[in-house]
Design an enzyme around this catalytic site. Structure first.
Site, PDB file in Angstrom:
ATOM      1  CG  HIS A 193       2.019  -1.687 -15.254  1.00 51.33           C
ATOM      2  ND1 HIS A 193       1.686  -2.923 -14.742  1.00 51.33           N
ATOM      3  CD2 HIS A 193       3.028  -1.891 -16.137  1.00 51.33           C
ATOM      4  CE1 HIS A 193       2.459  -3.839 -15.304  1.00 51.33           C
ATOM      5  NE2 HIS A 193       3.279  -3.238 -16.156  1.00 51.33           N
ATOM      6  CB  ILE A 223     -11.507  -5.477 -12.243  1.00 50.33           C
ATOM      7  CG1 ILE A 223     -11.126  -4.450 -13.290  1.00 50.33           C
ATOM      8  CG2 ILE A 223     -10.664  -5.253 -11.006  1.00 50.33           C
ATOM      9  CD1 ILE A 223     -11.392  -3.038 -12.824  1.00 50.33           C
ATOM     10  CE  LYS A 255      13.995   6.980  -3.374  1.00 49.40           C
ATOM     11  NZ  LYS A 255      15.356   6.596  -3.647  1.00 49.40           N
ATOM     12  N   GLY A 279       0.787  -1.241   0.000  1.00 49.40           N
ATOM     13  CA  GLY A 279       0.000   0.000   0.000  1.00 49.40           C
ATOM     14  C   GLY A 279       0.810   1.278   0.000  1.00 49.40           C
ATOM     15  CB  SER A 280       4.301   2.180  -0.846  1.00 45.76           C
ATOM     16  OG  SER A 280       4.453   1.846  -2.199  1.00 45.76           O
ATOM     17  CG  ASN A 281       1.786   3.437  -5.738  1.00 46.18           C
ATOM     18  OD1 ASN A 281       2.186   4.489  -6.232  1.00 46.18           O
ATOM     19  ND2 ASN A 281       2.373   2.263  -5.955  1.00 46.18           N
ATOM     20  CG  ASP A 286      -1.086  -3.839 -16.779  1.00 55.75           C
ATOM     21  OD1 ASP A 286      -1.748  -3.300 -15.887  1.00 55.75           O
ATOM     22  OD2 ASP A 286      -0.354  -4.822 -16.564  1.00 55.75           O
ATOM     23  CD  GLU A 304     -14.383  -4.811 -21.352  1.00 54.64           C
ATOM     24  OE1 GLU A 304     -14.237  -6.006 -21.088  1.00 54.64           O
ATOM     25  OE2 GLU A 304     -15.376  -4.138 -21.030  1.00 54.64           O
ATOM     26  NE  ARG A 329     -10.910 -10.324  -7.196  1.00 56.83           N
ATOM     27  CZ  ARG A 329     -11.215 -11.608  -7.046  1.00 56.83           C
ATOM     28  NH1 ARG A 329     -10.375 -12.448  -6.496  1.00 56.83           N
ATOM     29  NH2 ARG A 329     -12.396 -12.067  -7.424  1.00 56.83           N
TER      30      ARG A 329
HETATM   31  C1  GAR Z   1       3.480  -1.065  -7.391  1.00 55.68           C
HETATM   32  O1  GAR Z   1       4.810  -1.120  -7.882  1.00 55.68           O
HETATM   33  C2  GAR Z   1       2.499  -1.038  -8.540  1.00 55.68           C
HETATM   34  O2  GAR Z   1       2.951  -0.306  -9.646  1.00 55.68           O
HETATM   35  C3  GAR Z   1       2.415  -2.503  -8.871  1.00 55.68           C
HETATM   36  O3  GAR Z   1       2.372  -3.145  -7.616  1.00 55.68           O
HETATM   37  C4  GAR Z   1       3.106  -2.363  -6.685  1.00 55.68           C
HETATM   38  C5  GAR Z   1       2.238  -2.103  -5.479  1.00 55.68           C
HETATM   39  O4  GAR Z   1       2.967  -1.493  -4.455  1.00 55.68           O
HETATM   40  N1  GAR Z   1       1.265  -2.815  -9.656  1.00 55.68           N
HETATM   41  C6  GAR Z   1       1.265  -3.685 -10.644  1.00 55.68           C
HETATM   42  O5  GAR Z   1       2.226  -4.346 -10.953  1.00 55.68           O
HETATM   43  C7  GAR Z   1      -0.066  -3.817 -11.364  1.00 55.68           C
HETATM   44  N2  GAR Z   1       0.107  -4.524 -12.600  1.00 55.68           N
HETATM   45  P1  GAR Z   1       2.261  -0.783  -3.262  1.00 55.68           P
HETATM   46  O6  GAR Z   1       1.288  -1.817  -2.654  1.00 55.68           O
HETATM   47  O7  GAR Z   1       3.366  -0.438  -2.313  1.00 55.68           O
HETATM   48  O8  GAR Z   1       1.542   0.421  -3.789  1.00 55.68           O
END
Ligand code: GAR
Length: 203
Positions: free
Chosen positions: A110, A94, A173, A12-14, A146, A143, A92
């Site tokens: 992504h 969707i 980052k 969950g850093s984003n 990515d 649909e 997951r």
């Molecule tokens: C992030 O690097 C995000 O870009 C990637 O998962 C990570 C989640 O990190 N997402 C994908 O690869 C989706 N195809 P986070 O839980 O620290 O945000």
């Protein structure tokens, strides 16, 4: 005030970067109305709970199909009057049901410069391919995986001594910068989708 939902599966850093950007006033006109996870122990979900957000675990095992799971999620999003759904490490796929219910209102981050390296382990794919530049992409969800219209991208160099961890960290980052930037543009009505292109309106 626009109402955001954040869907996540892990660290969950984003999500934290989005939360902080709202706190710091770098995202204006938006609040996080709900955080949903398909993993009970996702660190991001625990953080959301700690800071007093509506944080819900939805157990995929309770549903007989992907679509039933998504119908349940959509019902919750409707009840919370959500304007924008932010996938933030939501691992997951969707369904079309969800995508149609929130058409042009679901975005994803992504860790590559799409259309290169879609799917899982984008950073590993970039290293294995041998690219010298990779990065991250915020895009609308359609649909295909990515694939939807690209809102923002940021390039990141690949160094000779990089491994998946060091490269992922450098990309992350930039993810933490462009995801809040993209959300801020959308919630302030600065973004228009024209076919595959996303135009940022001049203020
Ligand atoms: C992030 O690097 C995000 O870009 C990637 O998962 C990570 C989640 O990190 N997402 C994908 O690869 C989706 N195809 P986070 O839980 O620290 O945000």
């Amino acid at each position: 005030m626009k109402r955001l939902a954040v869907l996540l599966s892990g660290r969950g850093s984003n999500f934290k970067a989005i939360y902080k950007a709202i706190q710091d006033g770098n995202i204006t006109n938006a609040e996080i109305a709900i955080v949903i996870s398909n993993k009970a122990d996702a660190k991001g979900l625990l953080f959301a709970r700690d800071v007093g957000l509506d944080a819900r675990f939805i157990d995929p095992a309770s549903f007989s199909s992907r679509e039933d799971f998504d119908k349940h999620v959509v019902n919750i999003l409707n009840s919370k009057q959500i304007d924008l759904v932010c996938l933030a490490g939501f691992m997951r796929l969707i369904t079309s049901y969800f995508i149609n219910a929130y058409k042009d209102k679901i975005i994803n981050i992504h860790p590559s410069l799409l259309p290169s390296f879609p799917g899982l382990n984008a950073q590993k794919q970039a290293l294995e391919y041998g690219v010298k530049i990779t990065g991250c992409t915020v895009h609308f969800v359609d649909e295909k995986v990515d694939h939807g219209p690209i809102i923002l991208q940021r390039a990141v160099p690949v160094f000779d001594d990089d491994d998946v961890e060091s490269l992922s960290e450098r990309i992350l980052k930039e993810e933490h910068k462009i995801y809040p930037e993209a959300i801020n543009l959308i919630v302030n009505d600065k973004v228009e989708i024209k076919g595959r292109r996303v135009i940022v309106k001049k203020s």
